[in-house]
Design a protein around this motif. Structure first.
Motif, PDB file in Angstrom:
ATOM      1  N   ASN A 154      67.608  12.600 -60.983  1.00 51.31           N
ATOM      2  CA  ASN A 154      66.351  13.166 -60.565  1.00 51.31           C
ATOM      3  C   ASN A 154      65.954  14.027 -61.500  1.00 51.31           C
ATOM      4  O   ASN A 154      64.954  15.044 -61.279  1.00 51.31           O
ATOM      5  CB  ASN A 154      66.192  13.339 -59.264  1.00 51.31           C
ATOM      6  CG  ASN A 154      64.837  13.562 -58.599  1.00 51.31           C
ATOM      7  OD1 ASN A 154      63.839  12.674 -59.027  1.00 51.31           O
ATOM      8  ND2 ASN A 154      64.722  14.309 -57.542  1.00 51.31           N
ATOM      9  N   PRO A 169      63.193  14.614 -64.840  1.00 54.66           N
ATOM     10  CA  PRO A 169      62.084  13.925 -65.382  1.00 54.66           C
ATOM     11  C   PRO A 169      62.511  13.549 -66.970  1.00 54.66           C
ATOM     12  O   PRO A 169      63.256  14.401 -67.346  1.00 54.66           O
ATOM     13  CB  PRO A 169      60.955  15.074 -65.420  1.00 54.66           C
ATOM     14  CG  PRO A 169      61.298  15.799 -64.260  1.00 54.66           C
ATOM     15  CD  PRO A 169      62.965  15.678 -64.310  1.00 54.66           C
ATOM     16  N   ASN A 193      60.234  13.449 -69.496  1.00 60.53           N
ATOM     17  CA  ASN A 193      59.287  13.933 -70.633  1.00 60.53           C
ATOM     18  C   ASN A 193      60.079  15.088 -71.219  1.00 60.53           C
ATOM     19  O   ASN A 193      60.425  16.348 -70.650  1.00 60.53           O
ATOM     20  CB  ASN A 193      57.996  14.308 -69.812  1.00 60.53           C
ATOM     21  CG  ASN A 193      56.965  13.501 -70.199  1.00 60.53           C
ATOM     22  OD1 ASN A 193      57.456  12.218 -70.595  1.00 60.53           O
ATOM     23  ND2 ASN A 193      55.701  13.322 -69.305  1.00 60.53           N
ATOM     24  N   ASN A 219      59.100   7.930 -64.369  1.00 57.29           N
ATOM     25  CA  ASN A 219      58.441   9.319 -64.473  1.00 57.29           C
ATOM     26  C   ASN A 219      57.194   9.457 -64.992  1.00 57.29           C
ATOM     27  O   ASN A 219      56.924  10.171 -65.781  1.00 57.29           O
ATOM     28  CB  ASN A 219      59.362  10.165 -64.803  1.00 57.29           C
ATOM     29  CG  ASN A 219      60.515  10.472 -64.214  1.00 57.29           C
ATOM     30  OD1 ASN A 219      61.913  10.366 -64.789  1.00 57.29           O
ATOM     31  ND2 ASN A 219      60.727  10.489 -62.699  1.00 57.29           N
ATOM     32  N   ASN A 220      56.304   8.232 -64.778  1.00 58.91           N
ATOM     33  CA  ASN A 220      55.015   8.161 -65.487  1.00 58.91           C
ATOM     34  C   ASN A 220      55.149   8.006 -67.080  1.00 58.91           C
ATOM     35  O   ASN A 220      54.236   8.403 -67.648  1.00 58.91           O
ATOM     36  CB  ASN A 220      54.033   9.259 -65.172  1.00 58.91           C
ATOM     37  CG  ASN A 220      53.832   9.457 -63.720  1.00 58.91           C
ATOM     38  OD1 ASN A 220      53.535   8.282 -63.074  1.00 58.91           O
ATOM     39  ND2 ASN A 220      53.767  10.548 -63.019  1.00 58.91           N
TER      40      ASN A 220
END
Length: 355
Positions: A67, A69, A71, A150-151
Protein backbone atom coordinates in the motif's frame (compact mmCIF):
# COMPACT_ATOMS: atom_id res chain seq x y z
CA UNK A 1 20.05 -30.50 -5.34
CA UNK A 2 18.74 -31.26 -8.81
CA UNK A 3 15.03 -31.22 -7.92
CA UNK A 4 14.83 -27.61 -6.67
CA UNK A 5 14.36 -24.48 -8.76
CA UNK A 6 16.42 -21.91 -6.81
CA UNK A 7 19.81 -23.38 -5.80
CA UNK A 8 21.38 -20.19 -4.39
CA UNK A 9 21.15 -16.41 -4.69
CA UNK A 10 23.24 -13.26 -4.80
CA UNK A 11 21.59 -9.83 -4.36
CA UNK A 12 23.08 -6.37 -4.70
CA UNK A 13 21.67 -2.83 -4.46
CA UNK A 14 18.15 -4.05 -3.67
CA UNK A 15 16.34 -2.29 -0.83
CA UNK A 16 18.31 -2.87 2.42
CA UNK A 17 20.84 -5.10 0.71
CA UNK A 18 23.99 -3.47 -0.58
CA UNK A 19 25.27 -7.01 -1.06
CA UNK A 20 24.16 -10.35 0.34
CA UNK A 21 24.57 -13.89 -0.90
CA UNK A 22 23.41 -17.35 0.12
CA UNK A 23 25.53 -20.10 -1.42
CA UNK A 24 23.03 -22.93 -1.19
CA UNK A 25 19.31 -23.44 -0.67
CA UNK A 26 17.54 -26.65 0.33
CA UNK A 27 14.02 -27.87 -0.38
CA UNK A 28 12.76 -26.23 2.85
CA UNK A 29 14.28 -22.90 3.88
CA UNK A 30 13.16 -21.04 7.01
CA UNK A 31 14.45 -17.46 7.26
CA UNK A 32 14.59 -15.66 10.59
CA UNK A 33 16.18 -12.72 12.39
CA UNK A 34 15.26 -9.46 14.11
CA UNK A 35 13.00 -6.79 12.61
CA UNK A 36 14.32 -4.76 9.66
CA UNK A 37 17.13 -7.14 8.71
CA UNK A 38 15.64 -7.90 5.29
CA UNK A 39 13.72 -11.16 5.69
CA UNK A 40 10.77 -9.95 3.62
CA UNK A 41 13.12 -8.22 1.17
CA UNK A 42 14.86 -11.54 0.56
CA UNK A 43 11.50 -13.13 -0.32
CA UNK A 44 10.74 -10.19 -2.63
CA UNK A 45 14.07 -10.69 -4.39
CA UNK A 46 13.21 -14.38 -4.87
CA UNK A 47 9.80 -13.30 -6.21
CA UNK A 48 11.33 -10.85 -8.71
CA UNK A 49 13.80 -13.50 -9.84
CA UNK A 50 11.04 -16.11 -10.31
CA UNK A 51 8.96 -13.74 -12.45
CA UNK A 52 11.81 -11.90 -14.17
CA UNK A 53 10.20 -11.94 -17.62
CA UNK A 54 7.52 -9.40 -16.69
CA UNK A 55 8.63 -5.97 -15.57
CA UNK A 56 5.51 -5.09 -13.56
CA UNK A 57 6.35 -7.71 -10.90
CA UNK A 58 8.07 -5.07 -8.77
CA UNK A 59 4.82 -3.06 -8.60
CA UNK A 60 2.89 -5.82 -6.84
CA UNK A 61 5.66 -6.84 -4.44
CA UNK A 62 7.12 -3.47 -3.43
CA UNK A 63 4.23 -1.05 -3.84
CA UNK A 64 0.73 -2.46 -4.30
CA UNK A 65 0.91 -5.18 -1.64
CA UNK A 66 2.49 -2.76 0.86
CA UNK A 67 0.00 0.00 0.00
CA UNK A 68 2.80 2.42 -0.97
CA UNK A 69 1.94 5.06 -3.60
CA UNK A 70 3.91 4.70 -6.82
CA UNK A 71 4.42 8.39 -7.59
CA UNK A 72 8.06 9.44 -7.11
CA UNK A 73 8.77 6.35 -5.01
CA UNK A 74 10.55 4.04 -7.45
CA UNK A 75 13.84 4.95 -5.76
CA UNK A 76 12.67 2.87 -2.76
CA UNK A 77 13.64 -0.40 -4.45
CA UNK A 78 17.29 0.70 -4.80
CA UNK A 79 19.74 0.46 -1.90
CA UNK A 80 20.01 3.87 -0.18
CA UNK A 81 17.67 5.17 -2.94
CA UNK A 82 20.73 5.23 -5.24
CA UNK A 83 19.52 4.26 -8.69
CA UNK A 84 22.86 5.06 -10.31
CA UNK A 85 23.82 1.48 -9.44
CA UNK A 86 21.59 -1.26 -10.93
CA UNK A 87 19.89 -3.96 -8.91
CA UNK A 88 21.34 -7.41 -9.51
CA UNK A 89 19.61 -10.65 -8.50
CA UNK A 90 21.20 -13.85 -9.74
CA UNK A 91 21.56 -17.55 -9.15
CA UNK A 92 23.80 -20.12 -10.80
CA UNK A 93 20.97 -20.56 -13.33
CA UNK A 94 19.76 -17.07 -14.30
CA UNK A 95 20.42 -13.36 -13.73
CA UNK A 96 18.15 -10.31 -13.43
CA UNK A 97 19.35 -6.70 -13.60
CA UNK A 98 17.10 -3.70 -12.94
CA UNK A 99 18.13 -0.27 -14.24
CA UNK A 100 16.49 3.18 -13.97
CA UNK A 101 14.81 4.88 -16.89
CA UNK A 102 15.86 8.43 -16.16
CA UNK A 103 13.20 11.09 -16.07
CA UNK A 104 12.33 13.70 -18.62
CA UNK A 105 12.08 15.98 -15.58
CA UNK A 106 14.52 16.60 -12.74
CA UNK A 107 14.61 14.46 -9.58
CA UNK A 108 12.16 11.75 -10.64
CA UNK A 109 12.25 8.47 -12.50
CA UNK A 110 10.14 7.65 -15.52
CA UNK A 111 10.47 3.99 -14.65
CA UNK A 112 12.81 1.03 -14.61
CA UNK A 113 13.75 -1.73 -16.99
CA UNK A 114 14.61 -5.38 -16.44
CA UNK A 115 17.58 -6.73 -18.36
CA UNK A 116 17.39 -10.51 -18.75
CA UNK A 117 18.60 -13.24 -21.06
CA UNK A 118 15.94 -15.08 -23.05
CA UNK A 119 15.97 -18.76 -23.94
CA UNK A 120 18.00 -18.03 -27.08
CA UNK A 121 20.80 -16.39 -25.10
CA UNK A 122 19.86 -12.87 -26.22
CA UNK A 123 19.92 -9.94 -23.79
CA UNK A 124 16.45 -8.38 -23.58
CA UNK A 125 15.28 -5.10 -22.01
CA UNK A 126 11.80 -5.10 -20.47
CA UNK A 127 10.55 -1.57 -19.64
CA UNK A 128 8.17 -0.45 -16.90
CA UNK A 129 7.18 3.19 -17.30
CA UNK A 130 5.05 5.72 -15.44
CA UNK A 131 5.63 8.58 -17.92
CA UNK A 132 3.22 8.38 -20.84
CA UNK A 133 5.37 10.71 -22.92
CA UNK A 134 8.48 8.57 -22.77
CA UNK A 135 9.44 6.95 -26.07
CA UNK A 136 11.76 3.95 -26.00
CA UNK A 137 14.40 3.10 -28.61
CA UNK A 138 14.49 -0.16 -30.56
CA UNK A 139 16.67 -1.93 -28.00
CA UNK A 140 13.61 -2.37 -25.74
CA UNK A 141 10.87 -4.96 -26.00
CA UNK A 142 7.64 -3.11 -26.91
CA UNK A 143 5.31 -2.34 -24.00
CA UNK A 144 2.33 -4.68 -24.11
CA UNK A 145 0.59 -4.22 -20.76
CA UNK A 146 -1.06 -1.06 -19.40
CA UNK A 147 -2.94 -0.65 -16.13
CA UNK A 148 -3.82 2.16 -13.65
CA UNK A 149 -2.48 2.13 -10.09
CA UNK A 150 -2.68 4.99 -7.55
CA UNK A 151 -3.97 7.29 -10.32
CA UNK A 152 -0.85 6.54 -12.35
CA UNK A 153 -0.98 4.86 -15.75
CA UNK A 154 1.69 2.14 -15.64
CA UNK A 155 3.07 0.56 -18.80
CA UNK A 156 5.09 -2.63 -18.72
CA UNK A 157 6.35 -5.46 -20.88
CA UNK A 158 5.72 -9.20 -20.55
CA UNK A 159 8.24 -11.33 -22.42
CA UNK A 160 7.41 -14.87 -21.30
CA UNK A 161 5.87 -16.91 -18.47
CA UNK A 162 7.63 -17.15 -15.10
CA UNK A 163 10.73 -19.33 -14.82
CA UNK A 164 8.66 -21.94 -12.96
CA UNK A 165 5.36 -22.26 -11.12
CA UNK A 166 5.32 -20.28 -7.89
CA UNK A 167 3.07 -18.60 -5.33
CA UNK A 168 3.86 -15.72 -2.97
CA UNK A 169 1.82 -15.47 0.25
CA UNK A 170 2.01 -12.38 2.43
CA UNK A 171 -0.41 -10.49 4.64
CA UNK A 172 -0.04 -7.06 3.02
CA UNK A 173 -3.30 -5.51 1.85
CA UNK A 174 -5.15 -8.86 1.78
CA UNK A 175 -8.69 -8.89 3.15
CA UNK A 176 -10.24 -11.93 4.80
CA UNK A 177 -12.99 -11.94 2.17
CA UNK A 178 -10.58 -12.06 -0.77
CA UNK A 179 -8.61 -14.88 0.88
CA UNK A 180 -11.78 -16.95 1.33
CA UNK A 181 -12.83 -16.29 -2.26
CA UNK A 182 -9.42 -17.40 -3.54
CA UNK A 183 -9.51 -20.56 -1.42
CA UNK A 184 -12.94 -21.54 -2.71
CA UNK A 185 -11.90 -20.86 -6.30
CA UNK A 186 -8.70 -22.90 -5.97
CA UNK A 187 -10.43 -25.85 -4.33
CA UNK A 188 -13.18 -25.79 -6.96
CA UNK A 189 -10.51 -26.14 -9.67
CA UNK A 190 -8.92 -29.05 -7.80
CA UNK A 191 -12.28 -30.81 -7.53
CA UNK A 192 -12.87 -30.38 -11.27
CA UNK A 193 -9.45 -31.94 -11.90
CA UNK A 194 -10.22 -34.74 -9.39
CA UNK A 195 -7.22 -33.62 -7.33
CA UNK A 196 -9.08 -32.73 -4.13
CA UNK A 197 -7.94 -35.99 -2.48
CA UNK A 198 -4.41 -34.51 -2.36
CA UNK A 199 -5.71 -31.76 -0.07
CA UNK A 200 -7.71 -34.14 2.10
CA UNK A 201 -4.69 -36.45 2.52
CA UNK A 202 -2.50 -33.50 3.56
CA UNK A 203 -5.07 -32.36 6.14
CA UNK A 204 -5.29 -35.87 7.63
CA UNK A 205 -2.00 -35.11 9.38
CA UNK A 206 -3.91 -32.66 11.59
CA UNK A 207 -7.54 -33.88 11.25
CA UNK A 208 -7.24 -37.70 11.17
CA UNK A 209 -11.00 -38.30 10.79
CA UNK A 210 -11.52 -35.99 7.80
CA UNK A 211 -13.11 -37.88 4.89
CA UNK A 212 -13.84 -35.25 2.26
CA UNK A 213 -14.31 -31.54 1.56
CA UNK A 214 -17.06 -29.93 -0.48
CA UNK A 215 -18.15 -26.43 -1.51
CA UNK A 216 -21.58 -25.56 -0.18
CA UNK A 217 -24.30 -23.65 -2.01
CA UNK A 218 -23.18 -20.60 0.02
CA UNK A 219 -19.65 -20.93 -1.44
CA UNK A 220 -18.13 -22.17 1.84
CA UNK A 221 -15.62 -25.01 2.08
CA UNK A 222 -17.07 -27.69 4.36
CA UNK A 223 -15.50 -30.86 5.77
CA UNK A 224 -16.91 -34.33 6.50
CA UNK A 225 -15.23 -35.41 9.75
CA UNK A 226 -17.55 -38.33 10.48
CA UNK A 227 -20.40 -36.40 12.10
CA UNK A 228 -24.02 -36.31 10.94
CA UNK A 229 -23.44 -33.09 8.99
CA UNK A 230 -20.69 -31.20 7.19
CA UNK A 231 -18.81 -28.53 9.15
CA UNK A 232 -17.45 -25.27 7.72
CA UNK A 233 -13.66 -25.55 7.65
CA UNK A 234 -13.26 -22.20 9.40
CA UNK A 235 -15.36 -23.61 12.28
CA UNK A 236 -12.42 -25.93 12.95
CA UNK A 237 -10.23 -22.92 13.72
CA UNK A 238 -8.52 -20.11 11.84
CA UNK A 239 -5.25 -22.05 11.95
CA UNK A 240 -6.81 -24.97 10.09
CA UNK A 241 -8.28 -22.63 7.49
CA UNK A 242 -4.96 -20.87 6.97
CA UNK A 243 -3.18 -24.21 6.50
CA UNK A 244 -5.94 -25.19 4.05
CA UNK A 245 -5.25 -21.95 2.16
CA UNK A 246 -1.60 -22.97 1.71
CA UNK A 247 -2.37 -26.59 0.87
CA UNK A 248 -4.92 -25.89 -1.90
CA UNK A 249 -2.34 -23.71 -3.68
CA UNK A 250 0.52 -26.22 -3.69
CA UNK A 251 -0.82 -28.64 -6.38
CA UNK A 252 -0.93 -25.70 -8.83
CA UNK A 253 2.80 -25.05 -8.40
CA UNK A 254 4.10 -28.59 -8.86
CA UNK A 255 7.90 -28.62 -9.33
CA UNK A 256 7.90 -24.95 -8.37
CA UNK A 257 8.44 -22.57 -5.45
CA UNK A 258 6.27 -21.45 -2.52
CA UNK A 259 7.12 -18.16 -0.75
CA UNK A 260 5.40 -17.42 2.58
CA UNK A 261 6.15 -14.24 4.53
CA UNK A 262 5.65 -14.40 8.32
CA UNK A 263 4.43 -17.98 8.12
CA UNK A 264 3.56 -18.17 11.82
CA UNK A 265 1.39 -15.03 11.78
CA UNK A 266 -2.05 -15.85 13.20
CA UNK A 267 -1.03 -19.24 14.61
CA UNK A 268 -0.90 -20.16 18.27
CA UNK A 269 2.43 -21.84 19.00
CA UNK A 270 0.64 -25.12 19.69
CA UNK A 271 -0.64 -25.18 16.09
CA UNK A 272 2.79 -24.83 14.46
CA UNK A 273 3.43 -28.57 14.50
CA UNK A 274 0.25 -29.09 12.45
CA UNK A 275 1.35 -26.39 10.02
CA UNK A 276 4.67 -28.08 9.29
CA UNK A 277 3.17 -31.58 9.15
CA UNK A 278 0.83 -30.43 6.38
CA UNK A 279 3.38 -28.36 4.47
CA UNK A 280 6.07 -31.04 4.45
CA UNK A 281 3.59 -33.62 3.16
CA UNK A 282 2.11 -31.40 0.42
CA UNK A 283 5.47 -29.99 -0.72
CA UNK A 284 7.12 -33.41 -0.92
CA UNK A 285 4.18 -34.84 -2.85
CA UNK A 286 4.31 -31.99 -5.40
CA UNK A 287 8.09 -31.40 -5.36
CA UNK A 288 7.70 -27.79 -4.21
CA UNK A 289 10.61 -25.80 -2.79
CA UNK A 290 9.60 -23.69 0.22
CA UNK A 291 10.93 -20.35 1.48
CA UNK A 292 9.32 -18.88 4.60
CA UNK A 293 10.10 -16.16 7.15
CA UNK A 294 9.40 -16.09 10.88
CA UNK A 295 10.15 -14.17 14.09
CA UNK A 296 9.23 -17.10 16.27
CA UNK A 297 11.50 -19.49 18.16
CA UNK A 298 8.53 -21.85 18.47
CA UNK A 299 8.09 -21.87 14.69
CA UNK A 300 11.75 -22.75 14.12
CA UNK A 301 11.59 -25.51 16.74
CA UNK A 302 8.42 -27.01 15.24
CA UNK A 303 9.99 -26.84 11.75
CA UNK A 304 13.06 -28.74 12.98
CA UNK A 305 11.21 -31.20 15.23
CA UNK A 306 8.64 -32.22 12.59
CA UNK A 307 11.36 -32.72 9.99
CA UNK A 308 13.35 -34.95 12.38
CA UNK A 309 10.19 -36.95 13.03
CA UNK A 310 9.12 -37.35 9.40
CA UNK A 311 12.31 -37.30 7.31
CA UNK A 312 12.57 -41.10 7.11
CA UNK A 313 9.03 -41.20 5.75
CA UNK A 314 10.23 -39.04 2.83
CA UNK A 315 13.61 -40.78 2.41
CA UNK A 316 15.28 -37.51 3.35
CA UNK A 317 18.23 -36.54 5.52
CA UNK A 318 19.32 -33.14 4.16
CA UNK A 319 16.29 -31.17 2.98
CA UNK A 320 16.00 -28.33 5.52
CA UNK A 321 18.03 -25.35 6.63
CA UNK A 322 17.61 -22.28 8.79
CA UNK A 323 18.85 -18.96 7.43
CA UNK A 324 19.51 -16.23 9.96
CA UNK A 325 19.77 -12.70 8.51
CA UNK A 326 21.63 -10.31 10.76
CA UNK A 327 23.36 -6.95 10.64
CA UNK A 328 27.12 -7.01 10.26
CA UNK A 329 28.68 -5.67 13.47
CA UNK A 330 31.68 -4.25 11.66
CA UNK A 331 30.06 -2.50 8.71
CA UNK A 332 26.94 -0.34 9.05
CA UNK A 333 23.98 -1.20 6.79
CA UNK A 334 25.60 -4.48 5.72
CA UNK A 335 23.80 -7.76 6.33
CA UNK A 336 24.93 -11.36 6.24
CA UNK A 337 23.25 -14.74 6.13
CA UNK A 338 24.22 -17.46 8.60
CA UNK A 339 23.22 -20.99 7.57
CA UNK A 340 22.14 -23.77 9.94
CA UNK A 341 21.73 -27.26 8.54
CA UNK A 342 19.55 -29.87 10.23
CA UNK A 343 22.30 -31.04 12.59
CA UNK A 344 23.20 -27.46 13.54
CA UNK A 345 19.54 -26.67 14.17
CA UNK A 346 19.37 -29.66 16.49
CA UNK A 347 22.35 -28.38 18.47
CA UNK A 348 21.47 -24.69 18.57
CA UNK A 349 17.78 -24.43 19.48
CA UNK A 350 18.42 -23.46 23.11
CA UNK A 351 20.88 -20.66 22.33
CA UNK A 352 19.07 -18.31 19.98
CA UNK A 353 17.35 -14.99 20.21
CA UNK A 354 15.18 -14.97 17.07
CA UNK A 355 12.36 -12.55 17.90
Amino acid sequence: MSDIQIPNISISNFKCFKEVSIDSFKKFNLIFGKNSVGKSNLLEALYLYSNMFRSDTVISSSFFQRNIPLNNNLELIFYNFDYTTPINIKTSKKELNIYPIKSLELSTLDGIYYQVENNNGETIKLPMLINNNRQMDNSFVPINNTFPINNVNVRSAILAPSLFNFYFFNDYNTSETSVKNNVVSSFDKLQNLKMDKIVVDSLKTIIPNIESIRISSEQICEADIGLDRYLPLNALGTGVYKIFNYIVSIPFIENGVLLIDEIDNGFHYSSLRNLWLSLFKACYKNNVQLFATTHSYECIKAFNDVYNEKKDEYNSNDDIQGIRIEADKKEKYKYKAIIYNNEELNNAMDNWEVR
